[in-house]
Write an enzyme that holds these catalytic residues in place. Structure first.
Site, PDB file in Angstrom:
ATOM      1  N   LYS A 109       0.847  -1.206   0.000  1.00 57.70           N
ATOM      2  CA  LYS A 109       0.000   0.000   0.000  1.00 57.70           C
ATOM      3  C   LYS A 109       0.875   1.246   0.000  1.00 57.70           C
ATOM      4  O   LYS A 109       0.636   2.191  -0.750  1.00 57.70           O
ATOM      5  CB  LYS A 109      -0.927  -0.004   1.236  1.00 57.70           C
ATOM      6  CG  LYS A 109      -2.040  -1.048   1.113  1.00 57.70           C
ATOM      7  CD  LYS A 109      -2.768  -1.285   2.433  1.00 57.70           C
ATOM      8  CE  LYS A 109      -3.701  -2.481   2.305  1.00 57.70           C
ATOM      9  NZ  LYS A 109      -4.301  -2.918   3.553  1.00 57.70           N
ATOM     10  N   GLN A 120      -4.106  -1.280   9.675  1.00 61.14           N
ATOM     11  CA  GLN A 120      -3.973  -2.652   9.173  1.00 61.14           C
ATOM     12  C   GLN A 120      -4.493  -3.642  10.216  1.00 61.14           C
ATOM     13  O   GLN A 120      -4.089  -3.602  11.377  1.00 61.14           O
ATOM     14  CB  GLN A 120      -2.487  -2.942   8.839  1.00 61.14           C
ATOM     15  CG  GLN A 120      -2.262  -4.268   8.172  1.00 61.14           C
ATOM     16  CD  GLN A 120      -2.924  -4.379   6.795  1.00 61.14           C
ATOM     17  OE1 GLN A 120      -2.859  -3.461   5.991  1.00 61.14           O
ATOM     18  NE2 GLN A 120      -3.588  -5.490   6.538  1.00 61.14           N
ATOM     19  N   ASP A 165     -11.190   2.807   3.901  1.00 60.59           N
ATOM     20  CA  ASP A 165     -11.542   1.382   3.814  1.00 60.59           C
ATOM     21  C   ASP A 165     -13.066   1.208   3.776  1.00 60.59           C
ATOM     22  O   ASP A 165     -13.569   0.146   3.440  1.00 60.59           O
ATOM     23  CB  ASP A 165     -11.006   0.633   5.046  1.00 60.59           C
ATOM     24  CG  ASP A 165      -9.754  -0.177   4.740  1.00 60.59           C
ATOM     25  OD1 ASP A 165      -9.539  -0.488   3.555  1.00 60.59           O
ATOM     26  OD2 ASP A 165      -9.014  -0.484   5.682  1.00 60.59           O
TER      27      ASP A 165
END
Ligand code: NAD
Length: 298
Positions: free
Chosen positions: A54, A98, A121
């Site tokens: 990412k 994460q 997200d």
């Protein structure tokens, strides 16, 4: 006839190219670039490799990227304070934590502390609610379902009035993609059925699908005879079925028997190289969108 292969790798490349162009224009016109912070707690090798990818992608697009690594023993309170800091940082448009987090930290509490307008997200209940309402309410779509919809649209598959069958009802794939396909709009307006472990006759539902989206996590669950000839098949499943002794890498398989299904479907995604590569591209797209919204751009 062999199906057209919908390549996630190719589509991702095109999307990242489009994002880069927009970032360059934003920098020129507004003197700003999208800002993404990736928070990694602990040192799980899988999490490190996801975060690294990412970070690398964000940097390659010219984003302002902060990789904020925290020790395994960070307290929940300290992590919440860190989120608060980035919630209030005007140069940060996307906050990514994460998962999984260590056991002493409540995942839900942490994800819910992210400002929904920086929740790239799209896991925050506010963004889940916005997705349900649809239309202009939607700020960000969850990345894997957004990638699926993008593949359907970019492969030229007609969705309006199409029968869509979604196998799986998880919060991260099945439920959101079903809702997105049923909404009004581009790549939507479909008639949607969700099937799951308690569905009585899975095959009969799948056979009706013009677009079959499979996210069950069961290798080769969908048999070729369950596929309507000419249907578009999106295989979300990523199943480790062994190890390649020469490369030392896991052998991955989807939820659809690909070799047989490609002889019946009209279009099909491979595993690997299908939905997988799309998720990260959609995360970058959400971060760009968040930056644009903060600058009052549409
Ligand atoms: P999950 O385990 O949370 O949900 C699976 C769903 O499938 C459940 O709702 C269950 O009811 C249904 N299901 C399971 N077995 C079934 C069966 N035999 N018949 C009918 N329904 C069945 O999984 P998830 O998080 O939605 O992920 C599904 C798959 O997609 C996994 O293989 C996962 O690795 C993969 N995945 C890939 C990506 C990506 O490529 N970016 C992202 C998310 C998930």
């Amino acid at each position: 006839m062999t199906a057209q292969i919908i390549s996630g790798t190719e589509i991702r490349k095109a999307i990242l190219g489009e994002i880069k162009e927009e970032v360059d224009q934003m920098k020129e016109k507004h003197g700003k670039v999208p800002g993404l912070v990736t928070i990694l707690v602990g040192s799980s090798p899988a999490s490190i490799s996801y975060v690294t990818l990412k970070v690398k992608t964000a940097i390659s697009l010219g984003f302002h990227e902060i990789q904020d690594d925290q020790p395994e023993d960070i307290s929940e309170k300290e992590l919440l304070a860190l989120i608060d800091k980035y919630n209030n940082d005007p140069d940060i448009h996307g906050i990514l934590v994460q998962l999984p987090l260590p056991k002493h930290i409540d995942d839900k509490k942490v994800l819910n502390a992210i400002n929904p307008d920086k929740d790239v997200d799209a896991f925050h209940p506010v963004n889940v609610g916005r997705l349900m309402i649809g239309g202009d309410e939607v700020k960000f779509l969850p990345c894997t379902p957004a990638g699926i919809q993008e593949m359907i649209v970019r492969s030229g598959t007609e969705t309006s009035g199409a029968e869509v069958v979604v196998v799986g009802r998880s919060n991260i794939v099945g439920k959101p993609i079903a809702m997105m396909m049923a909404q009004k709009g581009v790549g939507a307006n479909a008639t949607v059925t969700i099937v799951h472990t308690r569905t009585k006759d899975l095959a009969s539902h799948c056979k009706r699908a013009d677009i079959l989206i499979v996210a069950a996590g069961v290798p080769d669950l969908v048999k070729p005879e369950w596929i309507k000839p000419g249907a578009t098949v999106i295989d979300v499943g990523v199943n480790r079925v062994g190890m390649n002794e020469q490369t030392g890498k896991a052998i991955l398989k989807g939820d659809v028997d690909f070799d047989a299904a490609k002889e019946i479907a009209g279009k099909i995604t491979p595993v690997p190289g299908g939905v997988g590569p799309m998720t990260i591209a959609m995360l970058m797209k959400n971060t760009l969108r968040s930056a644009k919204l903060s600058l009052g751009m549409s």
